[in-house]
Design a protein around this motif. Sequence first.
Motif, mmCIF file in Angstrom:
data_model
loop_
_atom_site.group_PDB
_atom_site.id
_atom_site.type_symbol
_atom_site.label_atom_id
_atom_site.label_comp_id
_atom_site.label_asym_id
_atom_site.label_seq_id
_atom_site.Cartn_x
_atom_site.Cartn_y
_atom_site.Cartn_z
ATOM 1 N N GLY A 197 -10.478 23.451 -2.262
ATOM 2 C CA GLY A 197 -9.760 24.634 -1.817
ATOM 3 C C GLY A 197 -10.491 25.920 -2.135
ATOM 4 N N ARG A 198 -11.023 26.010 -3.366
ATOM 5 C CA ARG A 198 -11.790 27.211 -3.740
ATOM 6 C C ARG A 198 -13.036 27.347 -2.885
ATOM 7 N NH1 ARG A 198 -10.345 25.549 -9.044
ATOM 8 N NH2 ARG A 198 -12.394 24.563 -9.299
ATOM 9 N N ASP A 239 -11.916 28.724 0.444
ATOM 10 C CA ASP A 239 -11.582 30.144 0.309
ATOM 11 C C ASP A 239 -12.844 30.997 0.292
ATOM 12 O OD1 ASP A 239 -8.920 29.518 0.241
ATOM 13 O OD2 ASP A 239 -8.757 29.549 -1.941
ATOM 14 N N ARG A 266 -1.068 26.188 4.516
ATOM 15 C CA ARG A 266 -0.223 25.031 4.195
ATOM 16 C C ARG A 266 -0.619 24.392 2.866
ATOM 17 N NH1 ARG A 266 -1.562 23.625 9.610
ATOM 18 N NH2 ARG A 266 -2.634 21.750 8.872
ATOM 19 N N ASN A 267 -1.452 25.118 2.104
ATOM 20 C CA ASN A 267 -1.922 24.645 0.793
ATOM 21 C C ASN A 267 -2.666 23.313 0.904
ATOM 22 O OD1 ASN A 267 -2.318 24.982 -1.956
ATOM 23 N ND2 ASN A 267 -0.460 23.864 -2.504
ATOM 24 N N LEU A 268 -3.467 23.213 1.949
ATOM 25 C CA LEU A 268 -4.299 22.033 2.148
ATOM 26 C C LEU A 268 -5.767 22.443 2.161
ATOM 27 C CD1 LEU A 268 -2.248 20.306 4.996
ATOM 28 C CD2 LEU A 268 -2.296 19.652 2.583
ATOM 29 N N ARG A 274 -5.272 26.446 4.724
ATOM 30 C CA ARG A 274 -5.012 27.043 3.412
ATOM 31 C C ARG A 274 -3.601 27.615 3.347
ATOM 32 N NH1 ARG A 274 -6.492 25.108 -0.126
ATOM 33 N NH2 ARG A 274 -6.790 26.877 -1.547
ATOM 34 N N SER A 276 -8.848 38.001 3.268
ATOM 35 C CA SER A 276 -8.395 36.943 2.364
ATOM 36 C C SER A 276 -8.543 37.321 0.911
ATOM 37 C CB SER A 276 -9.189 35.658 2.650
ATOM 38 O OG SER A 276 -10.580 35.883 2.461
ATOM 39 N N ARG A 325 -5.314 19.554 -1.021
ATOM 40 C CA ARG A 325 -4.713 19.667 -2.347
ATOM 41 C C ARG A 325 -5.742 19.800 -3.447
ATOM 42 N NH1 ARG A 325 0.443 20.965 -1.040
ATOM 43 N NH2 ARG A 325 1.358 19.436 0.399
ATOM 44 N N GLU A 332 -8.223 21.253 -5.753
ATOM 45 C CA GLU A 332 -8.472 22.657 -6.083
ATOM 46 C C GLU A 332 -9.921 23.049 -5.869
ATOM 47 O OE1 GLU A 332 -7.106 23.636 -9.928
ATOM 48 O OE2 GLU A 332 -5.029 23.013 -9.578
#
Length: 501
Positions: A89-90, A93, A80-82, A78, A166, A84, A86
Amino acid sequence: MPRLRRVRPRTAGEEADRLSALPEELIRLILSKLGTRAALSTSVLARRWARIPRELPAFDFRVRDVLAPEYERTVALRARNLPRDEHVGRMLDGLVASCELRTMKAFVDGIAGFLEAGGGRAHRSAKTLRLEFFETRDVGVVDRLIAAAVGAWGVEEVEVVVRPASTCDEDVPPAYTLRLKEDGHRSRVRSLALGNCMVPPLLQRYDALTTLVLRDMAASTPVDVYERVFSQCTRLQVLHLTFCGCLEDWLVVDAPCSEIRELVVEACSFLVIELRNLPMLARLACLTDTVELVFGSVPCLTHTNLTFFVEQEFLDSPPPHTELEQFLGTSPSTMENLVIRFTGPRRWVRAECIDNPLLALKRLLVADLPSNWDVSWPRTILMAAPSLEVLHIHVAHSEIEPEAHGIMWTRKDLAHCHPNMKELIMIGFTQQRHMEFLKYVVSACTALQRIVLLKDGHVRYNGLWDWDMQQQCGCWSDKDKRVVTRMIKSGPSPLVQLVLG
Protein backbone atom coordinates in the motif's frame (compact mmCIF):
# COMPACT_ATOMS: atom_id res chain seq x y z
CA MET A 1 0.94 -8.36 -68.25
CA PRO A 2 0.50 -4.60 -67.63
CA ARG A 3 3.51 -2.75 -66.47
CA LEU A 4 3.26 -1.45 -62.90
CA ARG A 5 3.83 2.23 -62.45
CA ARG A 6 6.26 3.12 -59.70
CA VAL A 7 4.85 5.63 -57.24
CA ARG A 8 7.36 8.01 -55.73
CA PRO A 9 6.83 8.45 -51.97
CA ARG A 10 5.75 11.90 -50.90
CA THR A 11 8.08 13.94 -48.81
CA ALA A 12 7.15 15.68 -45.58
CA GLY A 13 7.50 19.04 -47.30
CA GLU A 14 4.95 18.12 -49.94
CA GLU A 15 2.50 17.00 -47.28
CA ALA A 16 2.98 20.31 -45.47
CA ASP A 17 2.49 22.24 -48.68
CA ARG A 18 -0.80 20.48 -49.40
CA LEU A 19 -2.09 21.15 -45.90
CA SER A 20 -1.00 24.76 -46.07
CA ALA A 21 -2.83 25.16 -49.36
CA LEU A 22 -6.20 24.44 -47.77
CA PRO A 23 -8.56 27.44 -47.60
CA GLU A 24 -8.49 29.25 -44.27
CA GLU A 25 -12.24 28.72 -43.82
CA LEU A 26 -11.73 24.93 -44.09
CA ILE A 27 -8.85 24.99 -41.61
CA ARG A 28 -10.99 26.93 -39.15
CA LEU A 29 -13.81 24.41 -39.59
CA ILE A 30 -11.46 21.47 -38.93
CA LEU A 31 -10.03 23.13 -35.80
CA SER A 32 -13.51 23.88 -34.45
CA LYS A 33 -14.38 20.16 -34.55
CA LEU A 34 -11.36 19.12 -32.47
CA GLY A 35 -10.72 19.19 -28.75
CA THR A 36 -8.23 21.63 -27.26
CA ARG A 37 -5.26 19.26 -27.21
CA ALA A 38 -5.89 17.95 -30.72
CA ALA A 39 -6.48 21.43 -32.15
CA LEU A 40 -3.27 22.79 -30.65
CA SER A 41 -1.30 19.77 -31.87
CA THR A 42 -2.20 20.55 -35.48
CA SER A 43 0.39 23.33 -35.45
CA VAL A 44 3.05 20.68 -36.19
CA LEU A 45 1.32 19.77 -39.45
CA ALA A 46 2.13 23.00 -41.23
CA ARG A 47 3.44 26.43 -40.35
CA ARG A 48 0.36 28.11 -41.80
CA TRP A 49 -1.90 26.12 -39.47
CA ALA A 50 0.02 27.50 -36.49
CA ARG A 51 -0.64 31.05 -37.71
CA ILE A 52 -4.40 30.55 -38.13
CA PRO A 53 -6.22 32.27 -35.22
CA ARG A 54 -7.46 29.65 -32.75
CA GLU A 55 -11.16 30.51 -32.64
CA LEU A 56 -12.24 27.53 -30.54
CA PRO A 57 -15.51 27.52 -28.56
CA ALA A 58 -13.59 26.52 -25.43
CA PHE A 59 -10.07 25.93 -24.17
CA ASP A 60 -9.96 22.82 -21.97
CA PHE A 61 -6.83 22.15 -19.94
CA ARG A 62 -7.62 19.18 -17.72
CA VAL A 63 -4.98 17.26 -15.82
CA ARG A 64 -7.02 14.07 -16.28
CA ASP A 65 -6.24 14.18 -20.00
CA VAL A 66 -2.53 13.65 -19.35
CA LEU A 67 -2.73 11.24 -16.39
CA ALA A 68 -1.42 7.73 -16.84
CA PRO A 69 -4.26 5.21 -17.35
CA GLU A 70 -3.32 3.23 -14.26
CA TYR A 71 -3.56 6.28 -11.98
CA GLU A 72 -7.35 6.25 -11.57
CA ARG A 73 -7.36 2.49 -11.03
CA THR A 74 -4.74 2.77 -8.28
CA VAL A 75 -6.59 5.62 -6.57
CA ALA A 76 -9.82 3.59 -6.65
CA LEU A 77 -8.03 0.62 -5.07
CA ARG A 78 -6.56 2.73 -2.28
CA ALA A 79 -9.97 4.32 -1.61
CA ARG A 80 -11.22 0.80 -0.82
CA ASN A 81 -8.14 0.21 1.37
CA LEU A 82 -6.76 -2.34 -1.07
CA PRO A 83 -4.40 -4.07 -1.09
CA ARG A 84 -4.37 -4.96 2.59
CA ASP A 85 -0.61 -5.41 2.71
CA GLU A 86 0.79 -2.21 4.27
CA HIS A 87 4.12 -2.39 2.45
CA VAL A 88 2.45 -2.73 -0.95
CA GLY A 89 0.00 0.00 0.00
CA ARG A 90 2.77 2.45 0.87
CA MET A 91 4.49 1.62 -2.40
CA LEU A 92 1.30 2.35 -4.36
CA ASP A 93 0.79 5.61 -2.46
CA GLY A 94 4.31 6.64 -3.44
CA LEU A 95 3.63 5.81 -7.08
CA VAL A 96 0.42 7.86 -7.00
CA ALA A 97 2.21 10.87 -5.50
CA SER A 98 5.05 10.56 -8.02
CA CYS A 99 2.56 10.34 -10.89
CA GLU A 100 0.83 13.52 -9.70
CA LEU A 101 4.14 15.43 -9.53
CA ARG A 102 5.19 14.32 -13.01
CA THR A 103 1.78 15.08 -14.44
CA MET A 104 1.66 18.55 -12.92
CA LYS A 105 5.12 19.34 -14.27
CA ALA A 106 4.04 18.31 -17.75
CA PHE A 107 0.77 20.23 -17.30
CA VAL A 108 2.55 23.44 -16.26
CA ASP A 109 5.15 23.09 -19.02
CA GLY A 110 2.40 22.54 -21.58
CA ILE A 111 0.52 25.69 -20.56
CA ALA A 112 3.75 27.71 -20.52
CA GLY A 113 4.55 26.52 -24.02
CA PHE A 114 1.03 27.34 -25.16
CA LEU A 115 1.32 30.90 -23.80
CA GLU A 116 4.75 31.42 -25.38
CA ALA A 117 3.74 30.12 -28.82
CA GLY A 118 4.31 32.70 -31.52
CA GLY A 119 6.47 34.76 -29.21
CA GLY A 120 3.57 35.16 -26.82
CA ARG A 121 1.64 37.18 -29.42
CA ALA A 122 -0.49 34.39 -30.96
CA HIS A 123 -4.03 35.53 -31.68
CA ARG A 124 -6.66 33.39 -29.98
CA SER A 125 -10.38 33.62 -29.45
CA ALA A 126 -12.68 31.58 -27.21
CA LYS A 127 -15.73 31.97 -25.02
CA THR A 128 -14.93 29.42 -22.31
CA LEU A 129 -11.81 28.40 -20.35
CA ARG A 130 -11.87 25.21 -18.27
CA LEU A 131 -8.98 24.33 -15.98
CA GLU A 132 -8.41 21.28 -13.81
CA PHE A 133 -5.15 20.67 -11.96
CA PHE A 134 -3.75 19.18 -8.77
CA GLU A 135 -2.99 21.36 -5.78
CA THR A 136 0.40 22.94 -6.35
CA ARG A 137 2.42 25.95 -5.29
CA ASP A 138 3.37 26.67 -8.89
CA VAL A 139 0.20 28.56 -9.84
CA GLY A 140 1.89 31.48 -11.60
CA VAL A 141 1.39 29.97 -15.05
CA VAL A 142 -2.28 29.30 -14.23
CA ASP A 143 -2.77 32.94 -13.25
CA ARG A 144 -1.08 34.04 -16.49
CA LEU A 145 -3.33 31.76 -18.55
CA ILE A 146 -6.52 33.07 -16.91
CA ALA A 147 -5.38 36.68 -17.25
CA ALA A 148 -4.59 36.19 -20.94
CA ALA A 149 -7.87 34.36 -21.59
CA VAL A 150 -10.01 37.02 -19.94
CA GLY A 151 -7.92 39.98 -21.01
CA ALA A 152 -7.03 39.18 -24.63
CA TRP A 153 -9.03 36.21 -25.89
CA GLY A 154 -12.51 37.38 -24.95
CA VAL A 155 -13.26 34.54 -22.52
CA GLU A 156 -16.46 35.15 -20.53
CA GLU A 157 -16.91 31.76 -18.84
CA VAL A 158 -14.21 30.46 -16.47
CA GLU A 159 -14.18 27.10 -14.68
CA VAL A 160 -11.37 26.22 -12.26
CA VAL A 161 -11.28 22.87 -10.44
CA VAL A 162 -8.44 22.02 -8.07
CA ARG A 163 -8.05 18.31 -7.44
CA PRO A 164 -6.71 17.43 -3.98
CA ALA A 165 -3.27 15.87 -4.21
CA SER A 166 -2.76 12.54 -2.46
CA THR A 167 -0.15 14.08 -0.17
CA CYS A 168 -2.44 16.89 1.05
CA ASP A 169 -4.38 16.84 4.30
CA GLU A 170 -8.13 16.86 3.62
CA ASP A 171 -8.74 19.24 6.54
CA VAL A 172 -6.41 21.89 5.12
CA PRO A 173 -8.25 24.47 2.98
CA PRO A 174 -7.17 24.81 -0.65
CA ALA A 175 -4.50 27.33 -1.41
CA TYR A 176 -5.61 28.52 -4.83
CA THR A 177 -7.52 31.78 -5.08
CA LEU A 178 -8.62 33.26 -8.38
CA ARG A 179 -7.25 36.79 -8.68
CA LEU A 180 -7.89 38.82 -11.82
CA LYS A 181 -5.77 41.88 -12.44
CA GLU A 182 -7.36 45.27 -12.01
CA ASP A 183 -7.11 46.16 -15.68
CA GLY A 184 -10.76 46.51 -16.61
CA HIS A 185 -11.00 43.01 -18.10
CA ARG A 186 -12.58 41.52 -14.98
CA SER A 187 -16.00 42.78 -16.10
CA ARG A 188 -15.96 40.30 -18.99
CA VAL A 189 -16.38 37.28 -16.69
CA ARG A 190 -20.07 36.42 -16.75
CA SER A 191 -19.93 32.82 -15.55
CA LEU A 192 -17.55 31.50 -12.89
CA ALA A 193 -17.32 27.94 -11.51
CA LEU A 194 -14.87 27.13 -8.71
CA GLY A 195 -14.19 23.68 -7.33
CA ASN A 196 -12.11 23.25 -4.16
CA CYS A 197 -10.85 26.83 -4.44
CA MET A 198 -10.93 29.89 -2.23
CA VAL A 199 -13.64 32.42 -3.02
CA PRO A 200 -12.05 35.48 -4.64
CA PRO A 201 -11.75 38.56 -2.43
CA LEU A 202 -13.58 41.78 -3.35
CA LEU A 203 -16.39 40.06 -5.23
CA GLN A 204 -17.95 43.42 -6.07
CA ARG A 205 -15.25 43.83 -8.72
CA TYR A 206 -16.85 41.01 -10.73
CA ASP A 207 -19.56 43.41 -11.77
CA ALA A 208 -20.63 41.43 -14.88
CA LEU A 209 -20.93 38.07 -13.10
CA THR A 210 -24.37 36.50 -13.61
CA THR A 211 -23.67 32.81 -12.84
CA LEU A 212 -21.56 31.47 -9.96
CA VAL A 213 -21.00 27.82 -9.00
CA LEU A 214 -19.10 26.97 -5.80
CA ARG A 215 -18.25 23.31 -5.25
CA ASP A 216 -16.29 21.38 -2.61
CA MET A 217 -15.65 24.35 -0.38
CA ALA A 218 -13.61 23.50 2.73
CA ALA A 219 -15.31 22.84 6.07
CA SER A 220 -13.25 25.69 7.53
CA THR A 221 -14.95 28.27 5.29
CA PRO A 222 -16.49 31.08 7.40
CA VAL A 223 -20.20 31.65 6.88
CA ASP A 224 -19.62 35.29 5.97
CA VAL A 225 -17.86 34.13 2.78
CA TYR A 226 -21.18 32.77 1.50
CA GLU A 227 -23.12 35.76 2.78
CA ARG A 228 -20.77 38.11 0.89
CA VAL A 229 -21.60 36.28 -2.34
CA PHE A 230 -25.26 37.25 -1.96
CA SER A 231 -24.63 40.84 -0.91
CA GLN A 232 -21.64 41.83 -3.08
CA CYS A 233 -22.45 40.16 -6.41
CA THR A 234 -25.39 42.43 -7.11
CA ARG A 235 -25.84 41.32 -10.76
CA LEU A 236 -25.69 37.61 -9.97
CA GLN A 237 -28.72 35.72 -11.27
CA VAL A 238 -27.78 32.04 -10.77
CA LEU A 239 -25.98 30.66 -7.70
CA HIS A 240 -25.23 26.97 -7.07
CA LEU A 241 -23.62 25.75 -3.82
CA THR A 242 -22.64 22.06 -4.04
CA PHE A 243 -20.83 20.00 -1.38
CA CYS A 244 -19.91 23.21 0.42
CA GLY A 245 -18.70 23.06 4.01
CA CYS A 246 -18.91 25.82 6.59
CA LEU A 247 -17.75 26.58 10.13
CA GLU A 248 -21.26 27.59 11.15
CA ASP A 249 -24.50 25.67 10.54
CA TRP A 250 -26.81 28.70 10.11
CA LEU A 251 -26.78 30.62 6.83
CA VAL A 252 -28.63 33.94 6.77
CA VAL A 253 -29.28 35.51 3.36
CA ASP A 254 -30.18 39.18 3.57
CA ALA A 255 -29.53 40.83 0.21
CA PRO A 256 -32.22 43.38 -0.69
CA CYS A 257 -30.25 44.51 -3.78
CA SER A 258 -29.64 40.99 -5.10
CA GLU A 259 -30.85 39.95 -8.57
CA ILE A 260 -30.52 36.20 -7.88
CA ARG A 261 -33.32 34.31 -9.60
CA GLU A 262 -32.07 30.75 -9.15
CA LEU A 263 -30.53 29.27 -5.99
CA VAL A 264 -29.46 25.62 -5.65
CA VAL A 265 -28.05 24.29 -2.36
CA GLU A 266 -26.94 20.66 -2.67
CA ALA A 267 -25.28 18.43 -0.08
CA CYS A 268 -24.04 21.38 1.98
CA SER A 269 -23.41 21.41 5.74
CA PHE A 270 -25.93 24.14 6.65
CA LEU A 271 -28.56 22.95 9.13
CA VAL A 272 -30.65 26.12 8.90
CA ILE A 273 -31.06 28.36 5.86
CA GLU A 274 -32.84 31.64 6.44
CA LEU A 275 -33.80 33.44 3.26
CA ARG A 276 -34.43 36.74 4.94
CA ASN A 277 -34.46 38.92 1.81
CA LEU A 278 -34.03 37.80 -1.81
CA PRO A 279 -36.44 39.97 -3.79
CA MET A 280 -35.93 38.38 -7.24
CA LEU A 281 -35.64 34.68 -6.28
CA ALA A 282 -37.94 32.61 -8.52
CA ARG A 283 -36.43 29.08 -8.39
CA LEU A 284 -35.11 27.38 -5.25
CA ALA A 285 -33.70 23.86 -4.88
CA CYS A 286 -32.55 22.60 -1.48
CA LEU A 287 -31.13 19.09 -1.85
CA THR A 288 -29.41 18.19 1.37
CA ASP A 289 -29.64 16.55 4.80
CA THR A 290 -32.14 17.64 7.41
CA VAL A 291 -32.48 21.41 7.17
CA GLU A 292 -34.82 24.00 8.57
CA LEU A 293 -35.93 26.52 5.98
CA VAL A 294 -37.03 29.97 7.05
CA PHE A 295 -38.61 32.07 4.31
CA GLY A 296 -38.58 35.82 4.73
CA SER A 297 -39.11 38.24 1.88
CA VAL A 298 -39.05 36.13 -1.31
CA PRO A 299 -42.02 37.62 -3.17
CA CYS A 300 -41.15 36.13 -6.59
CA LEU A 301 -40.58 32.49 -5.57
CA THR A 302 -42.67 30.18 -7.76
CA HIS A 303 -40.65 26.96 -8.32
CA THR A 304 -39.28 24.99 -5.36
CA ASN A 305 -37.53 21.63 -4.98
CA LEU A 306 -37.02 20.40 -1.40
CA THR A 307 -35.19 17.11 -0.85
CA PHE A 308 -34.31 16.03 2.69
CA PHE A 309 -32.88 12.78 3.99
CA VAL A 310 -32.37 11.45 7.51
CA GLU A 311 -29.35 9.20 8.01
CA GLN A 312 -29.29 5.89 9.86
CA GLU A 313 -27.92 7.62 12.97
CA PHE A 314 -31.37 9.03 13.73
CA LEU A 315 -33.02 5.60 13.97
CA ASP A 316 -32.80 5.49 17.79
CA SER A 317 -33.53 9.16 18.40
CA PRO A 318 -35.75 11.58 16.49
CA PRO A 319 -34.07 14.09 14.16
CA PRO A 320 -33.96 17.73 15.28
CA HIS A 321 -36.75 18.84 12.91
CA THR A 322 -39.70 16.55 12.27
CA GLU A 323 -42.65 18.73 11.34
CA LEU A 324 -43.77 20.04 7.98
CA GLU A 325 -43.97 23.46 9.62
CA GLN A 326 -40.15 23.48 9.81
CA PHE A 327 -39.94 23.33 6.01
CA LEU A 328 -43.11 24.89 4.61
CA GLY A 329 -44.55 26.91 7.48
CA THR A 330 -43.10 30.22 6.29
CA SER A 331 -43.16 29.53 2.55
CA PRO A 332 -44.46 32.40 0.40
CA SER A 333 -47.96 32.38 -1.01
CA THR A 334 -46.54 32.81 -4.53
CA MET A 335 -45.23 29.22 -4.79
CA GLU A 336 -46.84 27.49 -7.81
CA ASN A 337 -44.68 24.43 -8.43
CA LEU A 338 -43.32 22.18 -5.64
CA VAL A 339 -41.17 19.03 -5.69
CA ILE A 340 -40.80 17.61 -2.21
CA ARG A 341 -38.94 14.50 -1.05
CA PHE A 342 -38.61 13.43 2.58
CA THR A 343 -36.74 10.14 2.59
CA GLY A 344 -34.91 8.04 5.11
CA PRO A 345 -34.91 4.73 6.95
CA ARG A 346 -38.15 5.49 8.78
CA ARG A 347 -41.01 7.95 8.91
CA TRP A 348 -39.63 11.10 10.51
CA VAL A 349 -41.98 13.86 9.31
CA ARG A 350 -45.09 14.34 11.41
CA ALA A 351 -48.32 15.22 9.64
CA GLU A 352 -48.89 18.45 11.51
CA CYS A 353 -51.05 21.14 9.93
CA ILE A 354 -49.34 23.92 8.01
CA ASP A 355 -50.28 27.31 9.45
CA ASN A 356 -49.39 29.23 6.31
CA PRO A 357 -51.53 27.95 3.39
CA LEU A 358 -49.96 27.42 -0.03
CA LEU A 359 -52.49 29.60 -1.82
CA ALA A 360 -50.91 29.63 -5.31
CA LEU A 361 -49.64 26.03 -5.46
CA LYS A 362 -50.86 24.32 -8.65
CA ARG A 363 -48.46 21.39 -9.23
CA LEU A 364 -47.12 19.10 -6.49
CA LEU A 365 -44.82 16.10 -6.72
CA VAL A 366 -44.21 13.98 -3.63
CA ALA A 367 -41.34 11.73 -4.73
CA ASP A 368 -39.45 8.75 -3.27
CA LEU A 369 -41.95 8.30 -0.45
CA PRO A 370 -40.82 5.08 1.30
CA SER A 371 -43.47 2.39 1.13
CA ASN A 372 -43.26 1.87 4.91
CA TRP A 373 -44.55 5.44 5.42
CA ASP A 374 -48.21 6.34 5.23
CA VAL A 375 -49.50 9.23 3.11
CA SER A 376 -50.73 11.45 5.92
CA TRP A 377 -48.27 14.28 5.34
CA PRO A 378 -48.85 14.44 1.55
CA ARG A 379 -52.53 14.74 2.43
CA THR A 380 -51.61 17.57 4.82
CA ILE A 381 -49.98 19.49 1.96
CA LEU A 382 -53.03 18.81 -0.20
CA MET A 383 -55.31 20.29 2.48
CA ALA A 384 -53.12 23.41 2.68
CA ALA A 385 -53.20 24.01 -1.11
CA PRO A 386 -56.70 25.11 -2.17
CA SER A 387 -55.60 25.93 -5.75
CA LEU A 388 -53.81 22.63 -6.41
CA GLU A 389 -54.58 21.20 -9.86
CA VAL A 390 -52.04 18.37 -10.28
CA LEU A 391 -50.93 15.93 -7.57
CA HIS A 392 -48.28 13.31 -8.36
CA ILE A 393 -47.07 10.81 -5.74
CA HIS A 394 -44.23 8.34 -6.18
CA VAL A 395 -43.98 5.60 -3.55
CA ALA A 396 -40.58 3.91 -3.55
CA HIS A 397 -39.93 0.32 -2.53
CA SER A 398 -38.69 -0.19 1.03
CA GLU A 399 -37.19 -3.21 2.75
CA ILE A 400 -38.38 -1.96 6.17
CA GLU A 401 -41.69 -3.23 7.50
CA PRO A 402 -44.61 -0.76 7.42
CA GLU A 403 -45.33 1.14 10.60
CA ALA A 404 -48.34 0.10 12.64
CA HIS A 405 -50.13 3.43 12.67
CA GLY A 406 -52.03 4.69 9.66
CA ILE A 407 -53.93 7.77 8.62
CA MET A 408 -56.14 9.22 11.31
CA TRP A 409 -59.15 10.73 9.57
CA THR A 410 -61.33 13.34 11.26
CA ARG A 411 -64.80 14.54 10.34
CA LYS A 412 -63.28 17.90 9.38
CA ASP A 413 -60.86 16.19 7.01
CA LEU A 414 -63.62 14.27 5.27
CA ALA A 415 -65.61 17.47 4.79
CA HIS A 416 -62.68 19.23 3.08
CA CYS A 417 -63.15 20.20 -0.57
CA HIS A 418 -60.61 20.71 -3.38
CA PRO A 419 -62.55 22.20 -6.30
CA ASN A 420 -59.51 22.76 -8.54
CA MET A 421 -57.88 19.29 -8.48
CA LYS A 422 -57.91 17.80 -11.98
CA GLU A 423 -55.26 15.06 -11.99
CA LEU A 424 -53.92 12.46 -9.59
CA ILE A 425 -51.07 10.13 -10.58
CA MET A 426 -49.74 7.68 -8.02
CA ILE A 427 -46.82 5.32 -8.66
CA GLY A 428 -46.42 2.42 -6.23
CA PHE A 429 -50.11 2.23 -5.40
CA THR A 430 -51.20 -0.67 -3.21
CA GLN A 431 -54.81 -1.27 -2.30
CA GLN A 432 -53.98 -2.26 1.27
CA ARG A 433 -52.08 0.91 2.18
CA HIS A 434 -53.45 3.67 -0.04
CA MET A 435 -57.15 2.93 -0.46
CA GLU A 436 -58.24 5.31 2.30
CA PHE A 437 -56.22 8.13 0.78
CA LEU A 438 -57.75 7.43 -2.64
CA LYS A 439 -61.25 7.52 -1.13
CA TYR A 440 -60.49 10.91 0.39
CA VAL A 441 -59.21 12.33 -2.92
CA VAL A 442 -62.19 11.03 -4.89
CA SER A 443 -64.69 12.44 -2.41
CA ALA A 444 -62.97 15.80 -1.78
CA CYS A 445 -61.78 16.66 -5.29
CA THR A 446 -64.99 17.47 -7.10
CA ALA A 447 -63.40 18.43 -10.45
CA LEU A 448 -61.16 15.35 -10.95
CA GLN A 449 -60.72 14.49 -14.62
CA ARG A 450 -57.88 11.97 -14.60
CA ILE A 451 -56.66 9.31 -12.15
CA VAL A 452 -53.63 7.14 -12.93
CA LEU A 453 -52.76 4.39 -10.43
CA LEU A 454 -49.57 2.49 -11.22
CA LYS A 455 -48.12 -0.51 -9.43
CA ASP A 456 -44.61 0.41 -10.53
CA GLY A 457 -42.79 3.22 -12.30
CA HIS A 458 -40.38 6.06 -11.76
CA VAL A 459 -40.06 9.83 -11.99
CA ARG A 460 -38.09 11.27 -14.90
CA TYR A 461 -36.84 14.72 -14.00
CA ASN A 462 -36.57 17.48 -16.57
CA GLY A 463 -34.19 19.68 -14.65
CA LEU A 464 -34.90 20.49 -11.02
CA TRP A 465 -38.43 21.82 -11.25
CA ASP A 466 -40.20 19.77 -13.90
CA TRP A 467 -40.88 16.05 -14.21
CA ASP A 468 -42.72 13.25 -15.99
CA MET A 469 -44.27 10.16 -14.38
CA GLN A 470 -42.99 7.08 -16.20
CA GLN A 471 -45.05 3.86 -16.14
CA GLN A 472 -43.65 0.35 -15.91
CA CYS A 473 -45.55 -2.88 -16.42
CA GLY A 474 -47.84 -3.65 -13.48
CA CYS A 475 -50.23 -6.51 -12.86
CA TRP A 476 -53.73 -5.86 -11.53
CA SER A 477 -56.07 -8.71 -10.64
CA ASP A 478 -59.61 -8.50 -11.95
CA LYS A 479 -60.91 -8.29 -8.37
CA ASP A 480 -58.67 -5.32 -7.48
CA LYS A 481 -59.70 -3.54 -10.68
CA ARG A 482 -63.37 -3.97 -9.87
CA VAL A 483 -62.97 -2.76 -6.28
CA VAL A 484 -61.01 0.36 -7.23
CA THR A 485 -63.20 1.18 -10.24
CA ARG A 486 -66.39 0.82 -8.20
CA MET A 487 -65.04 3.06 -5.45
CA ILE A 488 -63.90 5.76 -7.90
CA LYS A 489 -67.22 5.74 -9.76
CA SER A 490 -68.97 6.42 -6.46
CA GLY A 491 -67.39 9.88 -6.36
CA PRO A 492 -69.30 13.13 -6.84
CA SER A 493 -68.45 13.57 -10.54
CA PRO A 494 -67.62 11.16 -13.39
CA LEU A 495 -63.99 10.83 -14.50
CA VAL A 496 -62.82 11.55 -18.02
CA GLN A 497 -59.95 9.04 -17.75
CA LEU A 498 -59.00 6.21 -15.38
CA VAL A 499 -55.73 4.33 -15.92
CA LEU A 500 -54.74 1.27 -13.87
CA GLY A 501 -51.27 0.04 -14.72
